[in-house]
Structure formats: C-alpha cells, structure tokens
Design an enzyme around this catalytic site. Structure first.
Site, PDB file in Angstrom:
ATOM      1  N   ASP A   5       1.018  -1.195   0.460  1.00  0.00           N
ATOM      2  CA  ASP A   5      -0.274   0.081  -0.003  1.00  0.00           C
ATOM      3  C   ASP A   5       0.645   1.307   0.085  1.00  0.00           C
ATOM      4  OD1 ASP A   5       0.708   0.034   2.738  1.00  0.00           O
ATOM      5  OD2 ASP A   5      -0.979  -0.115   3.460  1.00  0.00           O
ATOM      6  N   GLU A  32       3.767   1.038   1.843  1.00  0.00           N
ATOM      7  CA  GLU A  32       4.426  -0.155   1.861  1.00  0.00           C
ATOM      8  C   GLU A  32       4.853  -1.420   2.655  1.00  0.00           C
ATOM      9  OE1 GLU A  32       7.601   1.991  -0.346  1.00  0.00           O
ATOM     10  OE2 GLU A  32       8.194   2.737   1.311  1.00  0.00           O
ATOM     11  N   GLU A  41       9.051  13.891   7.803  1.00  0.00           N
ATOM     12  CA  GLU A  41       7.724  13.310   7.953  1.00  0.00           C
ATOM     13  C   GLU A  41       6.568  13.092   8.783  1.00  0.00           C
ATOM     14  OE1 GLU A  41       8.533   8.664   8.121  1.00  0.00           O
ATOM     15  OE2 GLU A  41       8.341   8.547   6.596  1.00  0.00           O
TER      16      GLU A  41
HETATM   17  C1  BGC Z   1       6.518   5.436   3.267  1.00  0.00           C
HETATM   18  C2  BGC Z   1       6.105   6.591   2.393  1.00  0.00           C
HETATM   19  C3  BGC Z   1       7.006   6.724   0.983  1.00  0.00           C
HETATM   20  C4  BGC Z   1       8.192   6.242   1.595  1.00  0.00           C
HETATM   21  C5  BGC Z   1       9.321   7.988   1.390  1.00  0.00           C
HETATM   22  C6  BGC Z   1       7.826   5.340   2.919  1.00  0.00           C
HETATM   23  O1  BGC Z   1       8.102   5.383   4.703  1.00  0.00           O
HETATM   24  O2  BGC Z   1       5.151   4.812   3.561  1.00  0.00           O
HETATM   25  O3  BGC Z   1       4.623   6.095   2.316  1.00  0.00           O
HETATM   26  O4  BGC Z   1       6.699   6.911  -0.359  1.00  0.00           O
HETATM   27  O5  BGC Z   1       8.448   6.534   2.494  1.00  0.00           O
HETATM   28  O6  BGC Z   1       8.675   9.000   1.432  1.00  0.00           O
END
Ligand code: BGC
Length: 379
Positions: free
Chosen positions: A166, A169, A324
């Site tokens: 998803d 990931e 993030e």
């Molecule tokens: C997130 C993803 C994202 C990636 C890079 C991962 O931890 O779950 O949604 O694409 O980080 O930012």
C-alpha cells in the site's frame, strides 16, 4: 488570520519550493528525503505529488523535468512491460518481483536493495499529476510523455486487480482501497485528455470503471471506505479517494462517512496513518494533515483547513525543514525508541511534506496558483 501569520505561511511556501528545487536531481528525479538513507531514492508516489505542487504554483520546468524522468523510466522498460502484460494475458504466472518497482535510483536505474517494491498507486498518481499539469498549464505535450502514459495505462489495466503493497509499503497480500483510488484517479484523468489515443482512453475508462465498481462492492463497510477489502478499519490514505482522485465525490454519503471515520479515529491534531501504526511510534504525518485540510476545504470547512495548514507550519524546524511525522501524540509510544536506534531521527526534510503544504496553501489561496514569476525565497 493575522498579516504576520500569513507572511509566515507564505515564507514557508517559498522555503518549501527552495528545498524541493535543491533536492531535484539533474535527471528530474525528486529525492524523497536527502538525509534518510532508505529514502535517497525517487518514488513515483512522492514524486507525482511533489510535481503536482510545483506545477500548481507555476514551477513548470521542475514538474516537467520530473515527468520526463518518469517517461524515460517507463519507456526504457517498455519491452519488459509488454512482456509481463502478454504473459499475464496468456494466464502465465508473473511474480511480483518481475513487475515495476515503487522507487528507483535518482538516475532512473533499478535499485538492488531489497524493498517492498510492488506498489501500483504511484503509477496512477503520476498519470493524474501529468494530466492536471497539462490542463492547468495549457502547455504542449511531448511524444515521450504520450508513450509513457500509454504504457502506464496498459500496465495498470493489466494489473490493477492484483494485491500489492500500500501507500505505506505494507501488507502486500491485501487489496488496498487507497491504492485503488490512485489507480482510478489516474486512469480517469488521463482518459479525459486527448493526448493519449482513443484506444488507450477506452482501455483506461474500462479499467477505472471496473475498479470503482469493485471498491464500492468490496471496500465499503459501515457506510465508509475501508483500508483494505475485508476490514472496517480506516486509513488516512483513503482521504485521497475523495480529493483529488474522486473515486467518490464529496457530495456522496460514502465520502462524508469516510471523512468522518478518519476524523474520529485518526486525528489527534495532525493525522495518523492508521490506528495500528507503530513506525516511529505512530506519529502524526504532516502530509496527511494537508490531505485532511484539502478534504475539509472541499466540504466548505475553510477554517478547519487553515487550522491544519497552521499546524503543519508549526512543525517546521528552525531552518524550515518539514519532517515526515512528529511525536506529539504517539499511538504506540513504546515503539518509538527502537526506530530511532535502528534508523536515526525521523526523515526530514521530507519533500512530500513540503509538497502537500504548498498544495494546501495554494488551495486555500494563501499562495497564488500558477504564477511563474513569483518572488523567490532568498536564503
Ligand atoms: C512511506 C511511503 C513513502 C516513502 C518515501 C515511506 O515510509 O510509507 O509512503 O513513499 O516513505 O517518502
């Protein structure tokens, strides 16, 4: 909102543009996060939302360099794509590892590190971002983009119904509604454009209609969209199924119930990914707060949307970096330390956080959309 607040939000938008520009590789790829080792790659998912934000505020060259990068990645793999599609049609077994990955090295090469690579949403999201860019900019398309978009339509229409990892990931054995939203959104957006040929438009429309029907049959419980088929839990990625992907329209009861369920279950002040999240203790994700604000706006709740934008801005580090996630209200506080010990601090700057901040600010009219000559942030 006071003039000071407004100025602060606008400055952070300028800073976000600067951070995104500084982290766009010469190839056109956007690095997900320059300082977090496993994020030093380019994802179709992150990149497409970043390109959309850049296009939205008139940074057309940046967005188009990314679309060129996506197109080169896809067109250089056209024989692989053609062969997996043909084999799947013949009923032959095709392993997930033979399909397109979710992330690439910045030069567009495959990466050799093991990763939960089979994810389909990013391929829908790039189609959506490309068609949004074409619509808003009125710029002409390149034949490279056309070929790449056609290949993506072929690929998604062959594999959309396969379980995959998803947005986060995870759970590669499930059918994820957030993933299907991006596929439907991308296929429908490209089907509205006349820059792919009629046959591709027809194929895109047919696959999108089948995917939407299936989600409405299997992906709804208690009146709202669900994280995957067979659960009644929600996931904040479902917000994108309303705006921007329009798998359901804001006026529909399913959209209203989905927003309500996400707000009830996943909102502290910012937004969590899903209730069982333990990654870095399950914090609030800045980019998801922007998705929430975006929905609230489409439901006429501008004040709530502005609260989300201000909350995101309040999470900025002194140098303007947006991480993030933040740890103010953790869902699994006992799991945070193990992630910091194994992987270091939370990824920052995360370009996708910056992109979604810009997107919500533009949607709220705090920064003008598509103004190529706007003043640049001076470091
Ligand atoms: C997130 C993803 C994202 C990636 C890079 C991962 O931890 O779950 O949604 O694409 O980080 O930012």
């Amino acid at each position: 909102m006071s003039a000071d607040n407004l100025r602060h939000l606008r400055d952070l938008c300028d800073r976000s543009v600067e951070i995104i520009r500084a982290n766009q590789h010469d190839s056109g790829a956007y690095v997900a996060c320059p300082s977090f080792p496993v994020y030093r790659y380019c994802w179709f998912r992150d990149g497409a939302f970043i390109a959309d934000a850049m296009s939205r505020i008139g940074e057309y060259e940046s967005a188009e360099a990314f679309f060129d990068w996506c197109s080169r990645v896809l067109v250089s793999r056209s024989s692989v794509i053609g062969s997996v599609i043909a084999r799947a049609r013949e009923g032959e077994e095709v392993a997930d590892t033979e399909l397109l990955p979710c992330r690439y090295r910045l030069d567009g090469d495959d990466d050799d590190e093991p990763w939960t690579n089979f994810q389909l949403d990013g391929y829908g999201t790039w189609l959506w971002a490309l068609s949004e860019h074409l619509r808003r900019s009125g710029r002409s398309t390149s034949s490279l983009w056309r070929s790449a978009a056609g290949l993506t339509v072929d690929y998604l229409s062959a594999f959309w119904s396969r379980p995959c990892y998803d947005w986060w990931e995870e759970h590669g054995d499930k059918r994820h509604v957030g993933t299907l939203g991006a596929i439907v959104g991308g296929l429908e957006a490209i089907a509205r454009e006349d820059f792919v040929d009629d046959e591709h438009r027809r194929v895109a429309q047919t696959a999108a209609a089948a995917a939407r029907d299936e989600v409405l049959r299997l992906g709804v419980q208690d009146g709202h969209l669900c994280k995957w088929y067979g659960t009644n839990a929600v996931d904040a990625s479902l917000l994108s199924c309303i705006i921007p992907f329009r798998l359901v329209e804001p006026e529909e009861p399913i959209a209203q119930a989905t927003l309500a369920a996400v707000e009830t279950d996943l909102v502290s002040v910012g937004v969590h990914r899903y209730l069982a999240d333990t990654y870095y203790g399950g914090g609030e994700w800045l980019l998801l707060s922007a998705f929430l604000g975006w929905q609230q706006l489409s439901f006429g709740r501008a004040k709530d949307a502005a609260t989300q934008l201000s909350w995101i801005a309040a999470q900025a580090e002194p140098n303007g970096y947006l991480p993030e996630q933040v740890a103010g209200h953790l869902l699994a506080a006992d799991r945070e330390a193990e992630w910091i010990a194994s992987s270091g601090p939370v990824a920052s700057p995360l370009l996708w956080s910056h992109a979604m901040f810009i997107t919500l600010a533009a949607e709220l009219g705090i920064v003008p959309e598509s103004a190529p000559d706007r003043p640049r942030f001076q470091a």
